[in-house]
Design a protein around this motif. Structure first.
Motif, PDB file in Angstrom:
ATOM      1  N   GLY A   3       0.810  -1.211   0.000  1.00  0.00           N
ATOM      2  CA  GLY A   3       0.000   0.000   0.000  1.00  0.00           C
ATOM      3  C   GLY A   3       0.840   1.256   0.000  1.00  0.00           C
ATOM      4  N   PHE A   4       1.987   1.193   0.688  1.00  0.00           N
ATOM      5  CA  PHE A   4       2.904   2.338   0.741  1.00  0.00           C
ATOM      6  C   PHE A   4       3.352   2.702  -0.670  1.00  0.00           C
ATOM      7  CE2 PHE A   4       7.131   4.202   1.122  1.00  0.00           C
ATOM      8  CZ  PHE A   4       6.910   5.195   2.059  1.00  0.00           C
ATOM      9  N   TYR A   5       3.707   1.694  -1.471  1.00  0.00           N
ATOM     10  CA  TYR A   5       4.201   1.939  -2.823  1.00  0.00           C
ATOM     11  C   TYR A   5       3.081   2.416  -3.743  1.00  0.00           C
ATOM     12  CZ  TYR A   5       8.342  -0.269  -1.002  1.00  0.00           C
ATOM     13  OH  TYR A   5       9.445  -0.549  -0.230  1.00  0.00           O
ATOM     14  N   ILE A   6       1.887   1.924  -3.507  1.00  0.00           N
ATOM     15  CA  ILE A   6       0.743   2.396  -4.299  1.00  0.00           C
ATOM     16  C   ILE A   6       0.482   3.872  -3.995  1.00  0.00           C
ATOM     17  CG2 ILE A   6      -1.756   2.170  -4.643  1.00  0.00           C
ATOM     18  CD1 ILE A   6      -1.359  -0.873  -4.253  1.00  0.00           C
ATOM     19  N   LEU A  49       0.908   9.494  -5.501  1.00  0.00           N
ATOM     20  CA  LEU A  49       1.541  10.797  -5.289  1.00  0.00           C
ATOM     21  C   LEU A  49       2.256  11.248  -6.564  1.00  0.00           C
ATOM     22  CD1 LEU A  49       2.443  13.177  -3.516  1.00  0.00           C
ATOM     23  CD2 LEU A  49       4.325  11.736  -2.707  1.00  0.00           C
ATOM     24  N   ALA A  50       2.993  10.348  -7.177  1.00  0.00           N
ATOM     25  CA  ALA A  50       3.710  10.682  -8.415  1.00  0.00           C
ATOM     26  C   ALA A  50       2.723  11.047  -9.530  1.00  0.00           C
ATOM     27  CB  ALA A  50       4.591   9.510  -8.846  1.00  0.00           C
ATOM     28  N   MET A  51       1.640  10.296  -9.618  1.00  0.00           N
ATOM     29  CA  MET A  51       0.639  10.601 -10.642  1.00  0.00           C
ATOM     30  C   MET A  51      -0.033  11.940 -10.352  1.00  0.00           C
ATOM     31  SD  MET A  51      -0.704   6.671 -11.228  1.00  0.00           S
ATOM     32  CE  MET A  51      -2.351   7.094 -11.451  1.00  0.00           C
ATOM     33  N   GLY A  52      -0.236  12.246  -9.081  1.00  0.00           N
ATOM     34  CA  GLY A  52      -0.779  13.553  -8.708  1.00  0.00           C
ATOM     35  C   GLY A  52       0.166  14.675  -9.092  1.00  0.00           C
ATOM     36  N   VAL A 108      -4.895  15.429  -5.121  1.00  0.00           N
ATOM     37  CA  VAL A 108      -4.364  14.064  -5.115  1.00  0.00           C
ATOM     38  C   VAL A 108      -3.020  14.023  -4.403  1.00  0.00           C
ATOM     39  CG1 VAL A 108      -3.542  12.162  -6.589  1.00  0.00           C
ATOM     40  CG2 VAL A 108      -5.653  13.373  -7.181  1.00  0.00           C
ATOM     41  N   MET A 109      -2.165  15.024  -4.651  1.00  0.00           N
ATOM     42  CA  MET A 109      -0.853  15.065  -3.990  1.00  0.00           C
ATOM     43  C   MET A 109      -1.012  15.207  -2.474  1.00  0.00           C
ATOM     44  SD  MET A 109       1.670  17.307  -6.460  1.00  0.00           S
ATOM     45  CE  MET A 109       0.628  18.748  -6.542  1.00  0.00           C
ATOM     46  N   LEU A 110      -1.869  16.099  -2.039  1.00  0.00           N
ATOM     47  CA  LEU A 110      -2.064  16.329  -0.612  1.00  0.00           C
ATOM     48  C   LEU A 110      -2.629  15.086   0.071  1.00  0.00           C
ATOM     49  CD1 LEU A 110      -1.964  18.284   1.776  1.00  0.00           C
ATOM     50  CD2 LEU A 110      -4.260  19.048   1.124  1.00  0.00           C
ATOM     51  N   THR A 111      -3.612  14.477  -0.562  1.00  0.00           N
ATOM     52  CA  THR A 111      -4.232  13.293   0.024  1.00  0.00           C
ATOM     53  C   THR A 111      -3.232  12.143   0.154  1.00  0.00           C
ATOM     54  OG1 THR A 111      -6.350  13.926  -0.943  1.00  0.00           O
ATOM     55  CG2 THR A 111      -6.130  11.647  -0.235  1.00  0.00           C
ATOM     56  N   ALA A 112      -2.519  11.861  -0.920  1.00  0.00           N
ATOM     57  CA  ALA A 112      -1.523  10.783  -0.873  1.00  0.00           C
ATOM     58  C   ALA A 112      -0.441  11.102   0.157  1.00  0.00           C
ATOM     59  CB  ALA A 112      -0.926  10.560  -2.257  1.00  0.00           C
ATOM     60  N   SER A 113      -0.013  12.358   0.224  1.00  0.00           N
ATOM     61  CA  SER A 113       1.024  12.751   1.183  1.00  0.00           C
ATOM     62  C   SER A 113       0.562  12.554   2.625  1.00  0.00           C
ATOM     63  CB  SER A 113       1.416  14.221   0.977  1.00  0.00           C
ATOM     64  OG  SER A 113       1.981  14.395  -0.291  1.00  0.00           O
ATOM     65  N   ILE A 114      -0.652  12.974   2.921  1.00  0.00           N
ATOM     66  CA  ILE A 114      -1.181  12.818   4.284  1.00  0.00           C
ATOM     67  C   ILE A 114      -1.248  11.341   4.664  1.00  0.00           C
ATOM     68  CG2 ILE A 114      -3.254  13.070   5.717  1.00  0.00           C
ATOM     69  CD1 ILE A 114      -3.710  15.772   4.249  1.00  0.00           C
ATOM     70  N   LEU A 136       0.498   8.888   3.405  1.00  0.00           N
ATOM     71  CA  LEU A 136       1.873   8.390   3.561  1.00  0.00           C
ATOM     72  C   LEU A 136       2.447   8.796   4.914  1.00  0.00           C
ATOM     73  CD1 LEU A 136       3.263   9.017  -0.028  1.00  0.00           C
ATOM     74  CD2 LEU A 136       3.193   6.799   1.150  1.00  0.00           C
ATOM     75  N   ILE A 137       2.206  10.036   5.312  1.00  0.00           N
ATOM     76  CA  ILE A 137       2.689  10.499   6.622  1.00  0.00           C
ATOM     77  C   ILE A 137       2.042   9.687   7.741  1.00  0.00           C
ATOM     78  CG2 ILE A 137       2.628  12.449   8.235  1.00  0.00           C
ATOM     79  CD1 ILE A 137       3.020  14.261   5.704  1.00  0.00           C
ATOM     80  N   PHE A 138       0.739   9.445   7.638  1.00  0.00           N
ATOM     81  CA  PHE A 138       0.057   8.606   8.640  1.00  0.00           C
ATOM     82  C   PHE A 138       0.712   7.237   8.739  1.00  0.00           C
ATOM     83  CE2 PHE A 138      -4.505  10.539   8.953  1.00  0.00           C
ATOM     84  CZ  PHE A 138      -3.960  11.753   9.358  1.00  0.00           C
ATOM     85  N   ARG A 139       1.068   6.656   7.582  1.00  0.00           N
ATOM     86  CA  ARG A 139       1.716   5.334   7.606  1.00  0.00           C
ATOM     87  C   ARG A 139       3.103   5.414   8.227  1.00  0.00           C
ATOM     88  NH1 ARG A 139       0.373   0.718   3.597  1.00  0.00           N
ATOM     89  NH2 ARG A 139       2.223   0.024   4.689  1.00  0.00           N
ATOM     90  N   ILE A 140       3.870   6.413   7.836  1.00  0.00           N
ATOM     91  CA  ILE A 140       5.238   6.552   8.351  1.00  0.00           C
ATOM     92  C   ILE A 140       5.225   6.768   9.864  1.00  0.00           C
ATOM     93  CG2 ILE A 140       7.274   8.066   8.330  1.00  0.00           C
ATOM     94  CD1 ILE A 140       6.664   8.468   5.285  1.00  0.00           C
ATOM     95  N   LEU A 141       4.276   7.560  10.351  1.00  0.00           N
ATOM     96  CA  LEU A 141       4.189   7.858  11.783  1.00  0.00           C
ATOM     97  C   LEU A 141       3.352   6.836  12.557  1.00  0.00           C
ATOM     98  CD1 LEU A 141       3.738  11.751  11.634  1.00  0.00           C
ATOM     99  CD2 LEU A 141       5.843  10.430  12.048  1.00  0.00           C
ATOM    100  N   HIS A 142       2.965   5.773  11.885  1.00  0.00           N
ATOM    101  CA  HIS A 142       2.178   4.701  12.502  1.00  0.00           C
ATOM    102  C   HIS A 142       0.864   5.225  13.095  1.00  0.00           C
ATOM    103  CE1 HIS A 142       5.526   2.026  11.829  1.00  0.00           C
ATOM    104  NE2 HIS A 142       6.322   2.894  12.435  1.00  0.00           N
ATOM    105  N   LEU A 143       0.183   6.046  12.344  1.00  0.00           N
ATOM    106  CA  LEU A 143      -1.104   6.608  12.769  1.00  0.00           C
ATOM    107  C   LEU A 143      -2.264   5.947  12.018  1.00  0.00           C
ATOM    108  CD1 LEU A 143      -0.078  10.390  12.870  1.00  0.00           C
ATOM    109  CD2 LEU A 143      -0.296   8.810  14.798  1.00  0.00           C
ATOM    110  N   GLN A 144      -2.101   4.661  11.710  1.00  0.00           N
ATOM    111  CA  GLN A 144      -3.118   3.932  10.970  1.00  0.00           C
ATOM    112  C   GLN A 144      -4.454   3.867  11.699  1.00  0.00           C
ATOM    113  OE1 GLN A 144       0.078   2.947  11.188  1.00  0.00           O
ATOM    114  NE2 GLN A 144       0.730   1.913   9.323  1.00  0.00           N
TER     115      GLN A 144
END
Length: 148
Positions: A2-5, A10-13, A21-27, A29-37
């Protein structure tokens, strides 16, 4: 995976210059990186309703600010284009409902809708209004093709 998707989205955005699309994917990704699932379930359960609330509020602002009068409303409701707009609203809500049901049953189709939306932004100058309409059109196409 899911991280790579999300990175791909993000790249497509970025490619499509879609800030949303960029903001949504970034947020996400940050949630995943910070373990805020833990917020994913909340967003999954409430995000569509929260987004729709903001969208409807935005659309109704001209009424709240008296930019639309009763005369404007009457003139619109009795004009040819106003009646067509009512029919468009009826069809859109039906399709959006079909899209919501489809996304509940087959959530993996979101990827195709995102890819299609990004292609539409890049090549057709489209606007990413949301997955519900894309889901509704997808559901309609599936029904039509199922009849053939």
């Amino acid at each position: 995976m899911g991280f790579y998707i999300l990175l791909l989205i993000l790249a497509m955005g970025m490619l499509s210059r879609s800030k949303l699309v960029m903001l949504t994917a970034s947020i996400l990704l940050i949630f995943r990186i910070l373990h805020l699932q833990r917020f994913f379930k909340f967003l999954s359960n409430n995000g569509i309703n929260m987004g729709l609330l903001l969208l409807v509020m935005t659309v109704l602002i001209p009424f709240a600010t008296d930019q639309v009068t009763l005369k404007d409303l009457k003139d619109t409701m009795t004009s040819f284009s106003g009646i067509i707009a009512i029919l468009g609203g009826l069809l859109a809500t039906k399709l959006n409902g079909m899209g919501l049901n489809l996304l509940k049953v087959e959530p993996q189709l979101v990827i195709g809708m995102v890819v299609g939306s990004i292609i539409g932004i890049i090549f057709w100058g489209g606007v990413p209004v949301g997955p519900l309409m894309a889901g509704g059109l997808t559901a309609l196409f599936i029904k039509i093709l199922g009849l053939l």
